[in-house]
Design an enzyme around this catalytic site. Sequence first.
Site, PDB file in Angstrom:
ATOM      1  N   ASP A   1     -14.377 -54.308 -30.551  1.00  0.00           N
ATOM      2  CA  ASP A   1     -14.859 -53.432 -31.622  1.00  0.00           C
ATOM      3  C   ASP A   1     -16.079 -52.628 -31.168  1.00  0.00           C
ATOM      4  OD1 ASP A   1     -14.909 -52.419 -34.212  1.00  0.00           O
ATOM      5  OD2 ASP A   1     -14.775 -54.395 -35.150  1.00  0.00           O
TER       6      ASP A   1
ATOM      7  N   ASP B   1      -9.148 -48.874 -40.453  1.00  0.00           N
ATOM      8  CA  ASP B   1      -9.455 -50.038 -41.282  1.00  0.00           C
ATOM      9  C   ASP B   1      -8.719 -49.958 -42.610  1.00  0.00           C
ATOM     10  OD1 ASP B   1     -10.984 -51.510 -39.619  1.00  0.00           O
ATOM     11  OD2 ASP B   1     -12.917 -50.971 -40.495  1.00  0.00           O
TER      12      ASP B   1
HETATM   13  C1  DGJ Z   1     -14.483 -53.392 -38.087  1.00  0.00           C
HETATM   14  C2  DGJ Z   1     -13.023 -53.513 -37.754  1.00  0.00           C
HETATM   15  O1  DGJ Z   1     -12.403 -52.287 -37.830  1.00  0.00           O
HETATM   16  C3  DGJ Z   1     -12.396 -54.552 -38.658  1.00  0.00           C
HETATM   17  O2  DGJ Z   1     -11.015 -54.611 -38.440  1.00  0.00           O
HETATM   18  C4  DGJ Z   1     -13.047 -55.873 -38.393  1.00  0.00           C
HETATM   19  O3  DGJ Z   1     -12.764 -56.294 -37.080  1.00  0.00           O
HETATM   20  C5  DGJ Z   1     -14.549 -55.763 -38.600  1.00  0.00           C
HETATM   21  N1  DGJ Z   1     -15.116 -54.664 -37.865  1.00  0.00           N
HETATM   22  C6  DGJ Z   1     -15.249 -57.017 -38.216  1.00  0.00           C
HETATM   23  O4  DGJ Z   1     -16.596 -56.921 -38.317  1.00  0.00           O
END
Ligand code: DGJ
Length: 694
Positions: free
Chosen positions: A441, A498
């Site tokens: 991430d 997301d």
């Molecule tokens: C942002 C990501 O896009 C989510 O899928 C998840 O992994 C969160 N971060 C976790 O903090």
Amino acid sequence: MNRTYRIDDGRQTLVLAARNDRLPEVVYWGASLPEAEDLNTLHAAHVIDVTGGMLDQNPDLSLSPEASRSFPGQPGLIVRDTDGTPLLPKFCFEDATQTATFLYLSYWDPQNRLGLKFAFRSDPQTHVITCQTEFEADRPMHLHWLAAPVLPAPQQSDEMIDVSGRWCGEFQLSRTAWSAGMRYRENRTGRTGHEHFPGLIVPCRGATNTEGEAYAFHYGWSGGHRMIAEELQDGRRQIQWGHAARMEIEPATQFKTAPLYIVYSDTGLNGCAVSFQRHLRDRIVTWPKPDAPRPVHYNCWEAVYFDHRIPELQDIADRAAALGAERFVLDDGWFGNRDDDTRSLSDWTVDPRKYPDGLTPLINHVHRRGMTFGIWFEPEMINEDSDIHRAHPDWVLGSEDQTLGRQQKALNMALPEVREYLYDRMSAILRDNEIDYIKWDHNRVLPMPDASQTRGSYALIDRLRAAFPLVEIETCASGGGRIDFGILERTQRVWLSDSNDALERLRIQHDAALFLPLSVTGSHVGPRQCHTSGRTLDMSFRAWVAAQRHMGFEMDPRELNESETAILTEVTRWWKDNRHWMQTADILRLDSPDPAVIAEQQLARAKDRFVVFAGKAATSAQIAPRPLRLTGLDPAATYRIVLTNRNTLHHLSRGTTALKTDALELSGAYLMRHGVTLPWSFPERMWVLEGARL
Ligand code: DGJ
């Protein structure tokens, strides 16, 4: 004396020509030219006229337009000498090397002692040309701007399509009419960003998804780019791509752009899309197990967030496996004291409160359920409330009083000690545990753009991959904030968004397919009531939207009722039965005559089978569905088509539409010219139609 070069890949020809020792111009780019075409004549024929108000000779729109030759638009190189003096380079031919698929051209500026080199690599299978510019000097220079080889944009085009977006709204296409002056997109966020995917399509007049001519560009770099599309007073148009300006912070003797990927298509936007999809999948991504089927994922983020309890995770893993999951990904919350997003980033040791015996008991449980295990990291980031921040505040990128993003700062990835530390911690987790997948991430933008940060991230990933070649990596940055061919040289999946809202995903993945194939595009079945939009969607729609790409689940399986469980299990089984051909298929966007319908056709490489996904994103203006034209079929062949999910017909659909009851045998000509008449449905529903060539 003129110098000419041509690059051919069986679908497109690119011709470069230079007067005497000058930098060459692209004098032709488009459909293949006859082998016998005389390039000197072509060069002469390309010259535009001069009249009042113009210079006596039009300045070259070369691979790097030179201000020193009176070029009136954006120059291809802006550089300052060691002491800060601006330079006006003027390059002369030095050398050329050419093979069937490669062209390398070198130029030298004797007065300023600077070199400029251009590389072109063609690919007769994918029809993507990869090009790159290098700059060198015999003393350190300050680089302001270096463009990858500069291409002309077609005169038969009225508009350009580039890509913007936001969190939970990635890959939005913006259409801008050509007019005098510049369209200037600059990404200074230090990562590829939701806002600025580095892609551009220039359709010629009348082009659609399936027909007409189009040109497309992608800049493969994860640190932020600049794109300039400029129309000069004389009507000529240029396209420039490079790193965001001034992101090379240190003076140096050598600079290089990222690769620029370019495509010409005479089969509409889909021709460009298919080239990028194939090139990414077959040339850019390095697959640890190239022939292995893409496994169905389960990711626990939206089920538990930071609240990790082993018995609950085991229960969730059991249910996910029963639904068909093959990989379990443990998301954020397993390390440090990470009970929320204010703390612990960079403390990459397993939290003993949550995992008193380490991760092994959970991993063993997951393995016993037949799934492999993946884990979340956010390596470039640090919270102020972390042991590492307390010990090494100097490892942070940017000033102490900078504005935080998600309560966090970025580490300075250019520092070898930072990379060393991250490598040690991450490799220890990978060595001590049976883990075959990382979700990587990157949740905040950088305090300022800096190319060495991006190179530092690349170096860390490369080192980890060399040490753990069987571990796959998913690139994520609050969803789709770091998606580009640069990061995808090192990773195998993108977390596209997301947004697990199937309605939003339908649109996002449709537009992302202009660049991304199924095999890298993660798509998960979200909760019944979506956590990022509040929308409640039917399981059948959620499942089929996920089945359009690399399928996974992200809801809490404990919320599923019997009917939802049955539907999801069935769609997952369908996906597993079809992935062997779908993961190498081409995604073709269909020209739906109904703006409420977002439709695509995935066509097998052998063109012997296909599946159409027709998603109804809104209520149509008219009552009955309009026929949907298919594409890419053999007009003379006969295809048997079946409505796969006809068991979801609603009782309000009362007519005799043939597909409701029968498989039909129809010619490719009929399917492409008249189209398929689907039954009526509610909005937020998907029709799935399978076809096989007889
Ligand atoms: C942002 C990501 O896009 C989510 O899928 C998840 O992994 C969160 N971060 C976790 O903090």
